[in-house]
Design a protein around this motif. Structure first.
Motif, PDB file in Angstrom:
ATOM      1  N   GLU A   1     -26.917  31.294 -56.197  1.00 26.25           N
ATOM      2  CA  GLU A   1     -26.621  30.323 -56.779  1.00 26.25           C
ATOM      3  C   GLU A   1     -24.996  29.964 -58.745  1.00 26.25           C
ATOM      4  OE1 GLU A   1     -26.934  25.399 -57.628  1.00 26.25           O
ATOM      5  OE2 GLU A   1     -28.758  26.519 -57.222  1.00 26.25           O
ATOM      6  N   PRO A   2     -24.966  31.280 -58.017  1.00 27.86           N
ATOM      7  CA  PRO A   2     -23.061  31.088 -59.071  1.00 27.86           C
ATOM      8  C   PRO A   2     -23.085  30.157 -59.583  1.00 27.86           C
ATOM      9  CG  PRO A   2     -22.581  31.918 -56.590  1.00 27.86           C
ATOM     10  CD  PRO A   2     -23.499  31.304 -56.247  1.00 27.86           C
ATOM     11  N   GLU A   3     -22.381  30.225 -60.627  1.00 30.26           N
ATOM     12  CA  GLU A   3     -21.244  29.336 -61.659  1.00 30.26           C
ATOM     13  C   GLU A   3     -19.968  28.830 -60.777  1.00 30.26           C
ATOM     14  OE1 GLU A   3     -22.428  27.710 -64.326  1.00 30.26           O
ATOM     15  OE2 GLU A   3     -24.731  29.284 -63.745  1.00 30.26           O
ATOM     16  N   SER A   4     -20.131  27.520 -61.657  1.00 34.15           N
ATOM     17  CA  SER A   4     -19.108  26.769 -61.095  1.00 34.15           C
ATOM     18  C   SER A   4     -18.165  26.315 -61.374  1.00 34.15           C
ATOM     19  CB  SER A   4     -19.152  26.267 -59.337  1.00 34.15           C
ATOM     20  OG  SER A   4     -17.725  25.503 -58.578  1.00 34.15           O
ATOM     21  N   ARG A   5     -16.870  26.511 -61.649  1.00 33.51           N
ATOM     22  CA  ARG A   5     -16.041  25.787 -62.634  1.00 33.51           C
ATOM     23  C   ARG A   5     -15.461  23.682 -61.874  1.00 33.51           C
ATOM     24  NH1 ARG A   5     -11.533  27.581 -65.341  1.00 33.51           N
ATOM     25  NH2 ARG A   5     -11.497  29.586 -63.689  1.00 33.51           N
ATOM     26  N   PHE A   6     -15.635  24.221 -60.826  1.00 30.73           N
ATOM     27  CA  PHE A   6     -15.009  23.639 -59.362  1.00 30.73           C
ATOM     28  C   PHE A   6     -15.385  23.160 -58.006  1.00 30.73           C
ATOM     29  CE2 PHE A   6     -11.560  22.514 -55.705  1.00 30.73           C
ATOM     30  CZ  PHE A   6     -11.239  21.555 -56.049  1.00 30.73           C
ATOM     31  N   ARG A   7     -15.589  21.792 -58.698  1.00 33.74           N
ATOM     32  CA  ARG A   7     -16.876  21.379 -57.047  1.00 33.74           C
ATOM     33  C   ARG A   7     -15.914  20.394 -56.552  1.00 33.74           C
ATOM     34  NH1 ARG A   7     -22.302  22.339 -57.823  1.00 33.74           N
ATOM     35  NH2 ARG A   7     -23.171  24.318 -59.534  1.00 33.74           N
ATOM     36  N   VAL A   8     -15.935  20.297 -55.005  1.00 33.13           N
ATOM     37  CA  VAL A   8     -15.412  19.584 -54.628  1.00 33.13           C
ATOM     38  C   VAL A   8     -15.919  18.899 -53.339  1.00 33.13           C
ATOM     39  CG1 VAL A   8     -14.610  21.493 -53.106  1.00 33.13           C
ATOM     40  CG2 VAL A   8     -12.987  18.852 -53.163  1.00 33.13           C
ATOM     41  N   ASN A   9     -16.251  17.797 -52.784  1.00 35.73           N
ATOM     42  CA  ASN A   9     -16.187  17.041 -51.708  1.00 35.73           C
ATOM     43  C   ASN A   9     -15.773  17.526 -50.393  1.00 35.73           C
ATOM     44  OD1 ASN A   9     -14.746  15.320 -52.224  1.00 35.73           O
ATOM     45  ND2 ASN A   9     -15.991  13.312 -51.427  1.00 35.73           N
ATOM     46  N   ASN A  10     -15.391  18.253 -50.558  1.00 33.80           N
ATOM     47  CA  ASN A  10     -14.098  18.502 -48.938  1.00 33.80           C
ATOM     48  C   ASN A  10     -13.658  19.911 -48.931  1.00 33.80           C
ATOM     49  OD1 ASN A  10     -11.611  18.902 -48.188  1.00 33.80           O
ATOM     50  ND2 ASN A  10     -11.646  16.582 -47.662  1.00 33.80           N
ATOM     51  N   ILE A  11     -14.510  20.345 -47.856  1.00 31.83           N
ATOM     52  CA  ILE A  11     -14.657  21.420 -47.672  1.00 31.83           C
ATOM     53  C   ILE A  11     -12.951  22.382 -46.879  1.00 31.83           C
ATOM     54  CG2 ILE A  11     -14.632  21.278 -44.979  1.00 31.83           C
ATOM     55  CD1 ILE A  11     -16.948  23.717 -47.200  1.00 31.83           C
ATOM     56  N   THR A  12     -12.176  21.524 -46.890  1.00 32.40           N
ATOM     57  CA  THR A  12     -11.244  21.878 -46.372  1.00 32.40           C
ATOM     58  C   THR A  12     -10.172  22.232 -48.177  1.00 32.40           C
ATOM     59  OG1 THR A  12     -10.239  20.358 -44.457  1.00 32.40           O
ATOM     60  CG2 THR A  12      -8.224  21.201 -45.394  1.00 32.40           C
ATOM     61  N   CYS A  13     -10.125  21.219 -49.269  1.00 27.34           N
ATOM     62  CA  CYS A  13      -9.682  21.546 -50.370  1.00 27.34           C
ATOM     63  C   CYS A  13     -10.697  22.972 -50.071  1.00 27.34           C
ATOM     64  CB  CYS A  13     -10.424  20.034 -51.566  1.00 27.34           C
ATOM     65  SG  CYS A  13      -9.658  20.291 -52.869  1.00 27.34           S
TER      66      CYS A  13
END
Length: 300
Positions: free
Chosen positions: A212-224
């Motif tokens: 589970e790598p770190e993430s600075r960007f999370r979004v609820n849209n897979i296209t985005c």
């Protein structure tokens, strides 16, 4: 088997009294009582214990009630379906579908469904929020991932592959990982969803690795998420059907192709009903029969 007597017995149990059962059946209380007595004599068992205040099922009565209820329900449904088959299929089917699944697959499936059944209409909401079809008055929903809601009936349509992808610019800047454990040192474009795990689960032969790598960007849209990955922000686990063209054009590169990410199932969910509307039954059967023809990546 005396089906009329069985129906009377079931109504007595369901209504909780001879009087209420008689009213629902359009009979007199005396007739209902006599038919139950005749049924018990024929079966040779006591089905109900009567008192002035309540009715109680005997052990044999409980078993008989369960069997009779199921048999009568199936007979009623058979009659309903037979009657409906003589009529034109009409009405509006209301459903909710995840945005990308709706755009890439369900739109074409529903279009062909409506051409097959010209008397029907479909209202389809594309949304990635968690939808409760019962409270929102929907006939069915499509859900990505294993369903956890036991109050809904689930029909699996297909499973979709996921590919770990990144832009060439990102890999040139951060390096190409050669093993899943190295991903902890990389940037991830994360998809936020109540239906999908936050981790990435890899397999190769008997090996299983979860990261589970770190993430600075999370979004609820897979296209985005795909577009962010194309811009070089980080690695993204994308459905094969959503990134195939980008891979062919070289805008994205498959990372760790020798490892397999956990596949994701796509389900059609609908409320359990005693008598399912024929429009919904026809739609479920159509989806189940044709899903593999419409989904545009490998199916399981």
């Amino acid at each position: 088997m005396d089906l009329n007597a069985a129906l009377i017995f079931v109504r007595i149990v369901e209504k909780g009294s001879f009087t209420a059962a008689a009213a629902s059946l359009g009979m007199t209380k005396a007739t209902v009582s006599r038919r139950l007595i005749d049924l018990e004599k024929r079966l040779g068992v006591r089905l109900l214990y009567r008192s002035t205040r309540q009715l109680t099922l005997s052990e044999e009565g409980e078993h008989y009630f369960q069997r009779c209820s199921k048999a009568l329900e199936e007979l009623a449904e058979a009659e309903l379906q037979l009657s409906a088959s003589q009529q034109e299929l009409t009405g509006t089917l209301k459903m909710a579908v995840p945005i990308e699944t709706g755009q890439l697959v369900m739109a074409r499936m529903v279009a062909d469904f409506l051409q097959t059944y010209p008397g029907l209409k479909v209202e389809m909401e594309l949304t990635n929020r968690e939808v409760d079809p019962i409270s929102e008055g929907l006939d069915c929903i499509v859900r990505i991932g294993e369903p956890a809601d036991s109050s809904l009936v689930a029909r699996r349509l297909w499973r979709t592959d996921r590919l770990l992808c990144a832009a060439p610019s990102y890999l040139a800047r951060c390096g190409v990982p050669e093993h899943p454990e190295q991903l902890t040192h990389h940037e991830r474009v994360a998809v936020r969803s109540t239906f999908l795990r936050g981790s990435w689960d890899f397999s190769r032969g008997e090996q299983r690795i979860r990261v589970e790598p770190e993430s600075r960007f999370r979004v609820n849209n897979i296209t985005c998420a795909r577009e962010a990955a194309k811009a070089g922000l980080g690695l993204a686990a994308l459905p094969a059907m959503l990134c195939r063209e980008e891979l062919e054009r070289g805008e994205l590169v498959s990372v760790l192709p020798q490892w397999r990410l956990e596949t994701v199932p796509i389900y059609l969910l609908f409320p359990e009903r005693r008598f399912m509307p024929r429009k919904l039954r026809v739609f479920i059967d159509f989806m189940a029969e044709h899903a593999q023809r419409y989904a545009i990546d490998r199916l399981i």
